[in-house]
Write a protein that holds these residues in place. Structure first.
Motif, short mmCIF file in Angstrom:
data_model
loop_
_atom_site.label_atom_id
_atom_site.label_comp_id
_atom_site.label_asym_id
_atom_site.label_seq_id
_atom_site.Cartn_x
_atom_site.Cartn_y
_atom_site.Cartn_z
N HIS A 97 40.37 41.65 29.62
CA HIS A 97 40.22 43.09 29.47
C HIS A 97 39.77 43.82 30.74
CE1 HIS A 97 40.68 42.04 25.26
NE2 HIS A 97 40.97 43.31 25.06
N ASP A 98 39.28 43.07 31.72
CA ASP A 98 38.83 43.71 32.97
C ASP A 98 39.57 43.11 34.16
OD1 ASP A 98 37.36 45.72 34.09
OD2 ASP A 98 35.41 44.82 33.68
N TYR A 99 40.83 42.73 33.92
CA TYR A 99 41.65 42.05 34.93
C TYR A 99 41.71 42.82 36.25
CZ TYR A 99 45.74 40.05 37.22
OH TYR A 99 46.58 39.49 38.14
N ASP A 100 42.05 44.09 36.19
CA ASP A 100 42.25 44.86 37.42
C ASP A 100 41.02 44.84 38.31
OD1 ASP A 100 44.87 45.47 36.78
OD2 ASP A 100 44.37 47.39 35.87
N ARG A 101 39.85 45.05 37.72
CA ARG A 101 38.61 45.08 38.51
C ARG A 101 38.34 43.71 39.14
NH1 ARG A 101 33.08 44.04 37.60
NH2 ARG A 101 33.46 43.66 35.39
N TYR A 102 38.44 42.65 38.35
CA TYR A 102 38.18 41.30 38.88
C TYR A 102 39.18 40.92 39.97
CZ TYR A 102 34.75 40.27 35.21
OH TYR A 102 33.65 40.28 34.41
N TRP A 103 40.46 41.21 39.73
CA TRP A 103 41.49 40.84 40.70
C TRP A 103 41.31 41.61 42.00
CZ3 TRP A 103 44.09 36.85 41.74
CH2 TRP A 103 45.20 36.90 42.59
N ASN A 104 41.07 42.92 41.90
CA ASN A 104 40.89 43.73 43.11
C ASN A 104 39.64 43.32 43.87
OD1 ASN A 104 43.26 45.26 42.97
ND2 ASN A 104 42.35 46.59 41.43
N ASP A 105 38.56 42.96 43.16
CA ASP A 105 37.34 42.46 43.83
C ASP A 105 37.65 41.18 44.60
OD1 ASP A 105 35.83 44.55 42.85
OD2 ASP A 105 34.78 43.35 41.34
N TYR A 106 38.43 40.30 43.98
CA TYR A 106 38.80 39.04 44.63
C TYR A 106 39.62 39.30 45.90
CZ TYR A 106 41.28 34.67 45.50
OH TYR A 106 41.83 33.56 46.10
N LEU A 107 40.61 40.19 45.80
CA LEU A 107 41.44 40.50 46.97
C LEU A 107 40.60 41.11 48.09
CD1 LEU A 107 44.67 41.92 45.26
CD2 LEU A 107 44.27 39.60 46.18
N ARG A 108 39.63 41.95 47.75
CA ARG A 108 38.73 42.54 48.76
C ARG A 108 37.88 41.45 49.43
NH1 ARG A 108 38.75 47.06 45.39
NH2 ARG A 108 37.07 46.32 44.09
N GLN A 109 37.41 40.49 48.63
CA GLN A 109 36.60 39.39 49.19
C GLN A 109 37.43 38.54 50.14
OE1 GLN A 109 34.66 37.07 46.11
NE2 GLN A 109 34.15 38.92 44.98
N LEU A 110 38.67 38.27 49.76
CA LEU A 110 39.56 37.51 50.65
C LEU A 110 39.75 38.24 51.98
CD1 LEU A 110 42.55 36.20 48.48
CD2 LEU A 110 40.81 34.83 49.62
N GLU A 111 40.04 39.53 51.88
CA GLU A 111 40.28 40.32 53.09
C GLU A 111 39.04 40.34 53.97
OE1 GLU A 111 41.75 44.76 54.50
OE2 GLU A 111 41.75 44.26 52.36
N ALA A 112 37.87 40.53 53.37
CA ALA A 112 36.63 40.58 54.14
C ALA A 112 36.35 39.25 54.84
CB ALA A 112 35.46 40.95 53.22
N ALA A 113 36.79 38.15 54.22
CA ALA A 113 36.56 36.82 54.80
C ALA A 113 37.67 36.42 55.77
CB ALA A 113 36.46 35.79 53.67
N GLY A 114 38.71 37.27 55.88
CA GLY A 114 39.83 36.92 56.73
C GLY A 114 40.61 35.73 56.19
N ALA A 115 40.55 35.54 54.88
CA ALA A 115 41.20 34.40 54.24
C ALA A 115 42.44 34.87 53.49
CB ALA A 115 40.23 33.71 53.28
N SER A 116 43.19 33.91 52.95
CA SER A 116 44.41 34.28 52.27
C SER A 116 44.61 33.52 50.96
CB SER A 116 45.61 34.09 53.20
OG SER A 116 46.39 33.00 52.87
N ARG A 117 45.45 34.08 50.12
CA ARG A 117 45.81 33.44 48.86
C ARG A 117 46.68 32.22 49.11
NH1 ARG A 117 48.98 37.62 45.81
NH2 ARG A 117 49.06 35.98 44.25
#
Length: 125
Positions: A97-117
């Protein structure tokens, strides 16, 4: 906390690498990658607050099986060997039910760490 409804149906889609959960208010397909990077295991969350480990390179992870854990959770077995997190009904409901928030938070964390999926680091220009 209010009691969350249990899914009326759970479908494991191996080809599309998704877990479908059907609730009274709709059907939710959660990707293997999403579930893997949000695993409630100590490997992902750490052993205390603030000790979580950012999961990278999980874009192509798949699902092998889903096993009931008593009446309170599902054990999800991923094709990268990860199987130690128990996804409670409450947690699955929240992830759905909170997919968008969790997914966007994860993508922001990846970007901040300079990491990738995909794995590895992103080259910074």
């Amino acid at each position: 906390m209010n009691e969350v409804p249990l899914p009326s149906d759970i479908r494991l889609h191996l080809k599309s690498r998704t877990l479908e959960l059907v609730y009274p208010d709709g059907s939710f397909e959660l990707t293997a990658e999403y579930l893997r990077v949000h695993s409630p295991s100590a490997e992902v969350r750490g052993h205390g607050i603030g000790q979580g480990v950012l999961q990278t390179g999980k874009k192509l992870v798949g699902l092998k099986q889903v096993v009931p854990a008593g009446n309170y959770a599902l054990k999800i077995v991923f094709d990268d060997g990860h199987d130690s997190g128990l996804f409670t009904w409450e947690y699955l409901y929240d992830l759905a039910h909170d997919y968008d928030r969790y997914w966007n938070d994860y993508l922001r964390q990846l970007e901040a760490a300079g990491a990738s999926r995909d794995g590895g680091m992103i080259a910074r220009g």
